[in-house]
Design a protein around this motif. Structure first.
Motif, mmCIF file in Angstrom:
data_model
loop_
_atom_site.group_PDB
_atom_site.id
_atom_site.type_symbol
_atom_site.label_atom_id
_atom_site.label_comp_id
_atom_site.label_asym_id
_atom_site.label_seq_id
_atom_site.Cartn_x
_atom_site.Cartn_y
_atom_site.Cartn_z
ATOM 1 N N TRP A 9 0.784 -1.068 0.077
ATOM 2 C CA TRP A 9 0.006 0.173 0.119
ATOM 3 C C TRP A 9 0.837 1.268 0.161
ATOM 4 O O TRP A 9 2.176 1.200 0.323
ATOM 5 N N ALA A 10 0.153 2.226 -0.469
ATOM 6 C CA ALA A 10 1.059 3.524 -0.687
ATOM 7 C C ALA A 10 -0.087 4.834 -0.268
ATOM 8 O O ALA A 10 -1.318 4.662 -0.556
ATOM 9 N N LYS A 11 0.507 5.852 0.766
ATOM 10 C CA LYS A 11 -0.322 6.768 0.899
ATOM 11 C C LYS A 11 0.153 8.039 0.100
ATOM 12 O O LYS A 11 1.399 8.289 0.351
ATOM 13 N N VAL A 12 -0.510 8.858 -0.615
ATOM 14 C CA VAL A 12 -0.250 9.984 -1.141
ATOM 15 C C VAL A 12 -1.159 11.291 -0.472
ATOM 16 O O VAL A 12 -1.917 11.056 -0.080
ATOM 17 N N ALA A 13 -0.266 12.338 -0.973
ATOM 18 C CA ALA A 13 -1.133 13.559 -0.516
ATOM 19 C C ALA A 13 -2.548 13.732 -1.045
ATOM 20 O O ALA A 13 -2.733 13.136 -2.034
ATOM 21 N N ASP A 14 -3.523 14.598 -0.657
ATOM 22 C CA ASP A 14 -4.719 14.858 -1.075
ATOM 23 C C ASP A 14 -4.516 15.287 -2.688
ATOM 24 O O ASP A 14 -5.539 14.929 -3.447
ATOM 25 N N ASN A 15 -3.744 15.856 -3.269
ATOM 26 C CA ASN A 15 -3.360 16.352 -4.671
ATOM 27 C C ASN A 15 -3.049 15.153 -5.523
ATOM 28 O O ASN A 15 -2.873 15.278 -6.685
ATOM 29 N N GLY A 16 -2.533 14.332 -4.648
ATOM 30 C CA GLY A 16 -2.347 12.903 -5.519
ATOM 31 C C GLY A 16 -0.659 13.089 -6.277
ATOM 32 O O GLY A 16 -0.107 12.283 -6.661
ATOM 33 N N ALA A 17 -0.026 14.019 -5.941
ATOM 34 C CA ALA A 17 1.248 14.151 -6.670
ATOM 35 C C ALA A 17 2.351 13.893 -5.584
ATOM 36 O O ALA A 17 3.675 13.655 -6.016
ATOM 37 N N GLN A 18 2.295 13.853 -4.416
ATOM 38 C CA GLN A 18 3.492 13.611 -3.453
ATOM 39 C C GLN A 18 3.166 12.366 -2.684
ATOM 40 O O GLN A 18 1.966 12.094 -2.073
ATOM 41 N N LEU A 19 3.964 11.429 -2.604
ATOM 42 C CA LEU A 19 3.873 10.053 -1.797
ATOM 43 C C LEU A 19 4.362 10.413 -0.441
ATOM 44 O O LEU A 19 5.391 11.020 -0.199
ATOM 45 N N ALA A 21 4.040 7.824 2.290
ATOM 46 C CA ALA A 21 4.224 6.734 3.237
ATOM 47 C C ALA A 21 4.015 5.510 2.172
ATOM 48 O O ALA A 21 3.241 5.517 1.211
ATOM 49 N N ILE A 22 4.955 4.561 2.529
ATOM 50 C CA ILE A 22 4.764 3.337 2.001
ATOM 51 C C ILE A 22 4.627 2.090 3.073
ATOM 52 O O ILE A 22 4.957 2.429 4.167
ATOM 53 N N GLY A 23 3.962 1.147 2.813
ATOM 54 C CA GLY A 23 3.943 -0.153 3.847
ATOM 55 C C GLY A 23 3.739 -1.353 3.215
ATOM 56 O O GLY A 23 3.449 -1.557 1.807
ATOM 57 N N GLY A 24 3.835 -2.240 3.916
ATOM 58 C CA GLY A 24 3.571 -3.654 3.355
ATOM 59 C C GLY A 24 4.030 -4.906 4.221
ATOM 60 O O GLY A 24 3.886 -4.580 5.545
ATOM 61 N N VAL A 25 4.760 -5.835 3.645
ATOM 62 C CA VAL A 25 5.174 -7.198 4.403
ATOM 63 C C VAL A 25 6.539 -7.317 4.152
ATOM 64 O O VAL A 25 6.915 -7.353 2.965
ATOM 65 N N ARG A 26 7.335 -7.904 5.041
ATOM 66 C CA ARG A 26 8.810 -8.326 5.023
ATOM 67 C C ARG A 26 8.700 -9.599 5.368
ATOM 68 O O ARG A 26 8.252 -9.928 6.502
ATOM 69 N N LYS A 27 9.308 -10.585 4.733
ATOM 70 C CA LYS A 27 9.570 -11.864 5.294
ATOM 71 C C LYS A 27 11.205 -11.931 5.567
ATOM 72 O O LYS A 27 11.998 -11.231 5.202
ATOM 73 N N LEU A 37 6.559 3.049 6.419
ATOM 74 C CA LEU A 37 7.721 3.989 6.667
ATOM 75 C C LEU A 37 7.035 5.232 6.015
ATOM 76 O O LEU A 37 6.516 5.297 4.836
ATOM 77 N N SER A 38 7.687 6.365 6.262
ATOM 78 C CA SER A 38 7.463 7.687 5.607
ATOM 79 C C SER A 38 8.421 7.736 4.380
ATOM 80 O O SER A 38 9.203 6.780 4.360
ATOM 81 N N THR A 39 8.014 8.316 3.456
ATOM 82 C CA THR A 39 8.989 8.364 2.421
ATOM 83 C C THR A 39 10.431 8.740 2.522
ATOM 84 O O THR A 39 11.430 7.904 1.989
ATOM 85 N N GLU A 40 10.527 9.565 3.607
ATOM 86 C CA GLU A 40 12.010 10.092 3.895
ATOM 87 C C GLU A 40 12.666 8.752 4.699
ATOM 88 O O GLU A 40 13.988 8.321 4.233
ATOM 89 N N GLU A 41 12.184 7.985 5.394
ATOM 90 C CA GLU A 41 12.586 6.952 5.896
ATOM 91 C C GLU A 41 12.941 5.825 4.977
ATOM 92 O O GLU A 41 14.027 5.068 5.094
#
Length: 86
Positions: A9-19, A21-27, A37-41
């Motif tokens: 999954w990914a979270k973008v700003a309301d304007n849809g132009a800036q990412l 955060a991202i998230g998911g699964v790690r094995k 994680l935030s984009t910066e992380e």
């Protein structure tokens, strides 16, 4: 060597132009763990060769890369593989 982490999954700003955060699964040896994680992380982890992020598309991995903007700021593009999650 960077550990692979699947982005589900990914979270973008309301304007849809800036990412934002991202998230998911790690094995790992101990099973699966969820992460966010935030984009910066995420950029820091890629640049430090700790984690490498991917999106699965039709059972194939599409790897995410850090992009440098003309002003020198860095981001992970919301285009390409991440577009499938938005």
């Amino acid at each position: 060597m960077a550990a692979p982490a699947q982005v589900t999954w990914a979270k973008v700003a309301d304007n849809g132009a800036q990412l934002l955060a991202i998230g998911g699964v790690r094995k790992s040896f101990f099973g699966k763990s969820q992460w966010r994680l935030s984009t910066e992380e995420a950029i820091a982890m890629i640049e430090q060769d700790e984690w490498r992020f991917f999106v699965e598309i039709d059972d194939e991995r599409a790897w995410l890369d850090v992009l440098e903007e003309p002003d020198g700021s860095k981001t992970i593009s919301a285009d390409g593989p991440l577009r499938n999650l938005l």
